[in-house]
Write an enzyme that holds these catalytic residues in place. Structure first.
Site, mmCIF file in Angstrom:
data_model
loop_
_atom_site.group_PDB
_atom_site.id
_atom_site.type_symbol
_atom_site.label_atom_id
_atom_site.label_comp_id
_atom_site.label_asym_id
_atom_site.label_seq_id
_atom_site.Cartn_x
_atom_site.Cartn_y
_atom_site.Cartn_z
ATOM 1 N N ASP A 1 0.817 -1.057 0.060
ATOM 2 C CA ASP A 1 -0.156 0.152 0.002
ATOM 3 C C ASP A 1 0.709 1.313 0.119
ATOM 4 O O ASP A 1 2.110 1.238 0.367
ATOM 5 C CB ASP A 1 -0.813 0.193 1.413
ATOM 6 C CG ASP A 1 -1.816 1.173 1.419
ATOM 7 O OD1 ASP A 1 -2.055 1.667 0.212
ATOM 8 O OD2 ASP A 1 -1.932 1.576 2.596
ATOM 9 N N SER A 2 0.303 2.448 -0.206
ATOM 10 C CA SER A 2 1.043 3.634 -0.092
ATOM 11 C C SER A 2 1.496 4.111 1.333
ATOM 12 O O SER A 2 2.491 4.664 1.470
ATOM 13 C CB SER A 2 0.420 4.803 -0.659
ATOM 14 O OG SER A 2 -1.138 4.843 0.015
ATOM 15 N N CYS B 1 -3.857 -1.033 -2.286
ATOM 16 C CA CYS B 1 -3.885 0.419 -2.304
ATOM 17 C C CYS B 1 -5.038 0.766 -3.404
ATOM 18 O O CYS B 1 -4.667 0.273 -4.551
ATOM 19 C CB CYS B 1 -2.810 0.856 -2.641
ATOM 20 S SG CYS B 1 -2.903 3.083 -2.911
ATOM 21 N N GLU C 1 -5.419 7.674 10.482
ATOM 22 C CA GLU C 1 -4.087 7.565 11.067
ATOM 23 C C GLU C 1 -3.767 8.216 12.448
ATOM 24 O O GLU C 1 -2.948 7.658 13.135
ATOM 25 C CB GLU C 1 -3.006 8.174 9.762
ATOM 26 C CG GLU C 1 -3.056 7.468 8.681
ATOM 27 C CD GLU C 1 -1.885 7.802 7.544
ATOM 28 O OE1 GLU C 1 -1.575 8.930 7.659
ATOM 29 O OE2 GLU C 1 -1.520 7.061 6.796
ATOM 30 N N CYS D 1 -11.063 2.941 -0.283
ATOM 31 C CA CYS D 1 -9.563 3.423 0.432
ATOM 32 C C CYS D 1 -9.297 2.457 1.489
ATOM 33 O O CYS D 1 -10.148 2.157 2.247
ATOM 34 C CB CYS D 1 -9.800 5.000 0.775
ATOM 35 S SG CYS D 1 -8.381 5.591 1.525
ATOM 36 N N HIS E 1 -7.817 2.951 4.208
ATOM 37 C CA HIS E 1 -8.100 3.634 5.663
ATOM 38 C C HIS E 1 -9.435 3.546 5.979
ATOM 39 O O HIS E 1 -9.718 3.658 7.003
ATOM 40 C CB HIS E 1 -7.478 4.924 5.648
ATOM 41 C CG HIS E 1 -5.901 5.198 5.534
ATOM 42 N ND1 HIS E 1 -5.136 4.824 4.546
ATOM 43 C CD2 HIS E 1 -5.150 5.445 6.576
ATOM 44 C CE1 HIS E 1 -4.105 4.980 4.623
ATOM 45 N NE2 HIS E 1 -3.894 5.279 5.869
HETATM 46 N N1 DGL Z 1 -3.844 3.875 0.394
HETATM 47 C C1 DGL Z 1 -4.549 4.880 -0.284
HETATM 48 C C2 DGL Z 1 -5.865 4.278 -0.966
HETATM 49 O O1 DGL Z 1 -6.176 3.328 -0.623
HETATM 50 C C3 DGL Z 1 -4.969 5.998 0.540
HETATM 51 C C4 DGL Z 1 -3.838 6.790 1.146
HETATM 52 C C5 DGL Z 1 -2.855 7.599 -0.022
HETATM 53 O O2 DGL Z 1 -3.740 8.806 -0.481
HETATM 54 O O3 DGL Z 1 -2.125 7.064 -0.345
HETATM 55 O O4 DGL Z 1 -6.703 5.043 -1.832
#
Ligand code: DGL
Length: 266
Positions: A10-11, A73, A152, A184, A186
Site C-alpha cells: 500500500d502507499s 491500495c 491515521e 480507500c 483507511h
Molecule cells: N492507500 C490509499 C488508497 O487506498 C490511501 C492513502 C493515499 O492517498 O495514499 O487509496
C-alpha cells in the site's frame, strides 16, 4: 503446497486493513507487507508517479520470493493495475474488482455510493466497472481526503470523525444509497462512525474482506496454498517509521511485538 509468502502493499499502512482480512481467512499463510510511508499519500499524485512507485514496490516484493501480490491500495489499483499485470510475471490482485463484485451482490435498490481519495474518484475506475455490469445502476461518488489523516491519527471515535463524515456524506445519504464502497484502505478504520451515521441502514463494502476471498480462491485453484498447520509469519516493511505508522500498526493488527523494518526503494 507452497510456503512462499503473499506480498501485500500500500502507499502507507492503511493497507494493513487488507492484510488483516487475509490473515483472518488464511491464517497459515506467510505474509510480507510493504507500506510506502515515506511517500504517502499517493491519492494526490499523478498516474505516472503512482505507477512508477508501485513498480518499485512490486520489484522489491519479487526479490522476497512472493507467490502472489495484492495491491491493497485503491489508488494504485485504480490507476496502475493493468500496467503492473502486463509488466510482472506474477499474479497481482487489486482491490477494485473484488469491492465492485461484493457491492453488486449486496445492493437491492441498485444505488451504490463510492468514496475514496481524489485520485481514485478521478480515475472513475469504480464507476466504469459498476456500469459495465449494470448500465442502469445509480452511482454517487465522493472524495473524502480528510478520512486518511483522521484514521491515521487514531481519531476514528472522535467528534472530528463525525464532523468530517457529516460534511462529506450528507448529500449521498439524502440520495438514499443502500450500499457504500469504502474505496480507500483507511476507510474500514472508520467503519463504526460510518455505521452510526447511516444508522446501520447502508451496507459498507470493505474491499479487504472481498479481496481475501479472491486470494484464497486463486491460491487454491493454482495449488499454491500453504497447508502447514503452523501460524503464518508476518513481516512488515516501511519506507519510513514514525509515531503515526506505529499507531496504525497497533490499531489495525493488535500485535504489540511487531516492529516494521525500514527499507528505502530509491
Ligand atoms: N492507500 C490509499 C488508497 O487506498 C490511501 C492513502 C493515499 O492517498 O495514499 O487509496
Amino acid at each position: 503446497m507452497d510456503n512462499r509468502p503473499i506480498g501485500v502493499f500500500d502507499s502507507g499502512v492503511g493497507g494493513l486493513t487488507v492484510l488483516r482480512e487475509i490473515r483472518k481467512l488464511l491464517p497459515d499463510e506467510n505474509l510480507i507487507y510493504f507500506g510506502d510511508t515515506a511517500r504517502v499519500p499517493y491519492g494526490t499524485k499523478s498516474k505516472r508517479t503512482i505507477t512508477a512507485f508501485a513498480g518499485q514496490i512490486v520489484e522489491f516484493l519479487l526479490k522476497k520470493n512472493v507467490k502472489l501480490i495484492v495491491a491493497a491500495c485503491n489508488t494504485v489499483s485504480s490507476n496502475s493495475l493493468s500496467y503492473l499485470k502486463q509488466h510482472y510475471p506474477i499474479p497481482i490482485i487489486g482491490v477494485i474488482e473484488p469491492g465492485v463484485e461484493l457491492a453488486l451482490k449486496l445492493t437491492k435498490n441498485r444505488h451504490i455510493g463510492v468514496i475514496g481519495t481524489q485520485s481514485t474518484i478521478n480515475s472513475k475506475r469504480y464507476k466504469i466497472l459498476l456500469l459495465k455490469s449494470d448500465k442502469k445502476l445509480k452511482i454517487s461518488e465522493k472524495a473524502c481526503p480528510l478520512f486518511v489523516p483522521i484514521a491515521e491519527e487514531g481519531l476514528a471515535g472522535s467528534a472530528i470523525a463525525e464532523m468530517a463524515i457529516k460534511n462529506y456524506l450528507t448529500k449521498i445519504k439524502a440520495k438514499k444509497i443502500d450500499t457504500l464502497i469504502l474505496g480507500c484502505t483507511h476507510y474500514p478504520l472508520l467503519e463504526k462512525p460510518l455505521e452510526k451515521f447511516f444508522s446501520k441502514k447502508v451496507h459498507l463494502v470493505n474491499s479487504g474482506y472481498a479481496v481475501s476471498i479472491i486470494v484464497k480462491q486463486l491460491l487454491s485453484n493454482k495449488g499454491l496454498l500453504n497447508k502447514r498447520s503452523r501460524a503464518g509469519k508476518i513481516s512488515l516493511f516501511v519506507s519510513d517509521l514514525n509515531e503515526t505508522v506505529l499507531n496504525v500498526v497497533k490499531h489495525t493488527l493488535e500485535l504489540k511485538q511487531i516492529r516494521p523494518k525500514i527499507i528505502s526503494l530509491d
